[in-house]
Design an enzyme around this catalytic site. Structure first.
Site: not given
Ligand SMILES: *[C@@H]1O[C@H](CO)[C@@H](O)[C@H](O)[C@H]1NC(C)=O
Ligand SMILES: *[C@@H]1O[C@H](CO)[C@@H](O)[C@H](O)[C@H]1NC(C)=O
Ligand SMILES: *[C@@H]1O[C@H](CO)[C@@H](O)[C@H](O)[C@H]1NC(C)=O
Ligand SMILES: *[C@@H]1O[C@H](CO)[C@@H](O)[C@H](O)[C@H]1NC(C)=O
Ligand SMILES: *[C@@H]1O[C@H](CO)[C@@H](O)[C@H](O)[C@H]1NC(C)=O
Length: 380
Positions: A56, A346, A349
């Site tokens: 990610s 979050d 991230h």
């Protein structure tokens, strides 16, 4: 600088003519600057070609496309003003690196609509680990997808299709890898002890080395590798019930998790050092993301951030505003008003504001070995 480069290139051509580049020993006896110049340009005719593999940290929409899932707003809110599949309020570090080359953001390999693969493709998938895990897109699968992408591209180029990468483009491309965080993260989440996690590191790294060897075997020559960041500074990890050995460092991060990340990075850089002699025609740049991110957290006020471990989009309030059951995207979340004051978007991230700084530090070359500019591979 350009003049210097041209001179060094002429020297390189001369050395090549004299046959000095033939033997491996002779190759290594050449100066570092010549070695650097041996890299083929990633930008044939000034055009950048990038292939990215990872999780990610660099997924520009792959998981969303692959699983048919739309991450809802507020994802993407500060830059794209809509969700794009990136787990961020805006751009990722990779997006800023693309901007630095004046090239489009990389399209996810799995994105069937609106993709532009003329400047490469992104195989990174959120949640991916090097080793097979719950996420189906482990690094070895990403590499297989690349091999298929390459053969399909060449087939279509031969049929006359434009706007795809050709044989020369694949050879000169820059191959980027940023993965390993989910292997370490998953190992800690599975309640393994520090020693058990550390004992898994060689098998994680061997997956990365294998991926590089396959990419080299298929003709790739330019590689850009990011090491892993300070896992113990992620609010997601900090909000878990503490184990006995989970002491906090002076910056409020979990020491064992950061130590495991550092151990991973030590082993990774050692193996890259060895790989540079084994893959004799490769140029491998290793970038110390850990130090960049750790500096960002330790010296956050200097970069304009408030608490570095408090989440912008989460739940539960201070000190972390993170709850694993109510994560960003859940309508019950608290979302901050000023994203640019948060390092963590979050809980896992980084925010676009933090990514901007990470990218600028990468582009500085200060954290890279060897200290090649990101656009070095574009100078033809
Ligand atoms: C990108 O564009 C800017 C502004 O036109 C230019 O200064 C820079 O050299 C370009 N960079 C590359 C790598 O082409
Ligand atoms: C695709 O990306 C390339 C590289 O950034 C760009 O030059 C080209 O204009 C793009 N094509 C389309 C159709 O957007
Ligand atoms: C996690 O490990 C601790 C210590 O080894 C043990 O007491 C506990 O039961 C384990 N928890 C789970 C969910 O396996
Ligand atoms: C914080 O900044 C100082 C001064 O630039 C630097 O020496 C130090 O290494 C930084 N801290 C971390 C953890 O990177
Ligand atoms: C999340 O939900 C599970 C199951 O209901 C519960 O056991 C756990 O404590 C919750 N976690 C948090 C952080 O609230």
């Amino acid at each position: 600088m350009a003049g210097e480069r041209a001179t060094e290139r002429r020297v390189l051509r001369r050395e090549r003519k004299r046959g000095l580049m033939g033997g491996r020993e002779k190759w290594f006896s050449l100066t570092a600057s010549l070695l650097m110049l041996a890299a083929e340009s990633a930008c044939g005719g000034g055009k950048a070609v990038l292939f990215n593999f990872g999780d990610s940290n660099s997924d520009t929409g792959g998981l969303s496309a692959g699983l048919g899932y739309i991450f809802p707003l507020p994802e993407g809110r500060v830059f794209f003003h809509r969700p794009t599949g990136r787990l961020c309020d805006g751009r990722l570090t990779l997006d800023f690196l693309c901007e630095s080359l004046n090239t489009s953001y990389l399209s996810p390999y799995l994105e069937s609509l609106g993709s532009n693969f003329s400047n490469g493709a992104n195989f990174a998938i959120a949640g991916a680990a090097t080793l097979p895990s719950n996420n189906p897109f482990s690094l070895s699968i990403q590499v297989l997808q690349f091999l298929r992408f390459k053969s399909r591209s060449l087939e279509l180029v031969a049929q006359g299709f434009k706007d795809l990468v050709n044989e020369e483009g694949f050879k000169k491309a820059l191959y980027m890898v940023d993965i390993g965080q989910n292997d370490l993260s998953g190992a800690f989440d599975s309640n393994a002890t520090y020693d058990q996690v550390v004992s898994k590191i060689p098998s994680i790294i061997s997956e990365i080395i294998n991926a590089l060897k396959i990419l080299y075997g298929t003709g790739g020559r330019n590689f850009w590798i990011h090491n892993t960041g300070p896992l113990g500074c992620l609010p997601q990890k900090l909000s878990l019930p503490r184990k006995d050995d989970s002491i906090l460092d002076p910056y409020g991060c979990l020491t064992p998790l950061n130590n495991a990340a550092k151990e991973f990075n030590t082993q990774l850089s050692t193996l890259f050092y060895e790989l540079r002699s084994e893959l004799s025609e490769a140029t491998i740049v290793y970038t110390d993301i850990y130090s960049i991110k750790h500096d960002l957290i330790a010296n956050h006020t200097r970069y304009g951030f408030e608490s570095p471990v408090m989440v912008c989009c989460g739940y539960g309030g201070p000190p972390y505003n993170y709850n694993a059951n109510i994560t960003c995207g859940n309508p019950a979340c608290n979302v901050c008003n000023e994203d640019q004051k948060f390092v963590s978007w979050d809980g896992v991230h980084y925010s676009e504001a933090a990514n901007t700084i990470v990218a600028s530090r990468i582009l500085s070359t200060e954290y890279s070995t060897p200290k090649l500019k990101f656009d070095f591979f574009c100078s033809s």
